[in-house]
Design an enzyme around this catalytic site. Sequence first.
Site, PDB file in Angstrom:
ATOM      1  CE1 TYR A 129      -2.735  -3.278   0.606  1.00 27.19           C
ATOM      2  CE2 TYR A 129      -4.197  -1.711   1.624  1.00 27.19           C
ATOM      3  CZ  TYR A 129      -4.136  -2.871   1.021  1.00 27.19           C
ATOM      4  OH  TYR A 129      -5.001  -4.008   0.862  1.00 27.19           O
ATOM      5  CE  LYS A 174       2.127 -17.324  -1.060  1.00 23.49           C
ATOM      6  NZ  LYS A 174       2.063 -18.682  -1.145  1.00 23.49           N
ATOM      7  CG  ASP A 207      -0.771 -20.155   0.317  1.00 20.98           C
ATOM      8  OD1 ASP A 207      -0.128 -20.217   1.533  1.00 20.98           O
ATOM      9  OD2 ASP A 207      -0.225 -20.633  -0.639  1.00 20.98           O
ATOM     10  CG  ASP A 231      -7.514  -4.645   3.302  1.00 22.18           C
ATOM     11  OD1 ASP A 231      -8.118  -4.255   4.059  1.00 22.18           O
ATOM     12  OD2 ASP A 231      -7.302  -4.281   1.997  1.00 22.18           O
ATOM     13  CG  ASP A 235     -12.322  -7.187   4.802  1.00 23.02           C
ATOM     14  OD1 ASP A 235     -12.044  -6.380   5.641  1.00 23.02           O
ATOM     15  OD2 ASP A 235     -13.156  -6.751   3.714  1.00 23.02           O
TER      16      ASP A 235
END
Length: 341
Positions: A129, A174, A207, A231, A235
């Site tokens: 970001y 990751k 993942d 982020d 959610d």
Amino acid sequence: MTTRIALIPGDGVGPEVMAEAEPLIDWARSRGHRLETVRLSYGADHYLSTGETLPEEAYADLRDGFDAVIFGAVGDPRIPDGRHAEEILLRLRRGLELTVNFRPCQPLPGLSRQGLHLEVFRENTEGAYCLQGSTEPGRAVDLAVHTEVAVLRLLEVAFARAQARGCALTLAHKANVLKHGHGLWVRVFQSLQAAHPDVPARGMHADALLCALVQDPAPFGVIAADNYLGDLISDLTAAFAGGMGTAPSLSWAPHRPFRCAVLAEPVHGSAPDIAGKGLANPVGMILSTALLFRHLGWESEAETVERAVAAAMRDGARTRDLGGSLSTAGMGAAIRDRLSG
Ligand code: IPM
Ligand code: MG
């Protein structure tokens, strides 16, 4: 000293949910806290009518003249590239160095997954970001910049929290593919693991973590992640506790570089499709305000608000997103009716 709080309702449902947080601030004042609020109208309407997003002087005044920000939401279909959202919200997060974004998930009474207590600590100022990149014909690049100082700042807070709660800490990463950026995260994480041998801490590929969370979130206490993964994960965890409408968040700068070092905002966005209809759930905003009260040291007010939300839910008060029929204002009033102590 007077605590100065800037209120930025923003776009879409932002003003409606802010209207349910404001009486709680008045209530905190009535309980003896010296505080002053100033409402700032930055957002899509202001941008479209003046061309201003967050002017430099306004930003400097926020940074140096206020202690906290309560933020509604930004995002408007009339500004498809989200330029104003970037220059207001992301600018505040980055400019004020609000590295830590805390997104707790604790199902309220009557919602499923009772007893779950998950907390996401999202790095809030950099990573993917950082808004650096380029678009060329047939090719587009987004950079993700991670700095050791921000990663360390975020992970120190996450380790301290897991230690205080006596729960597990998981780093989402990751590093198998994002060798540079997430490689740095793993190295910093490992250095803190050595300093906190009593915290059951491990790294997990993000993942696999998402799959494990959907299957059974209970074993996870604290999850730390970079801006992008945090982020997404927050959610997902919001869905364990009523969805986007009820999820709160608080961002802060643990190193306090400026007077204004904390920002409360619900996890949900501006939801323009339901704006102005009284359909938004104010619980995310109200619980974010409670998190701010706690951060300011007003523990009794924080607990009272959280108890009032739980009591309203226990009594069946629900907005439509949770299968009820209350409006935004009706839900706010149901919560205020239960403030006591
Ligand atoms: C959030 C939101 C924002 C983000 C958007 C509006 C830029 O999704 O607070 O999670 O991605 O940080
Ligand atoms: Mg988000």
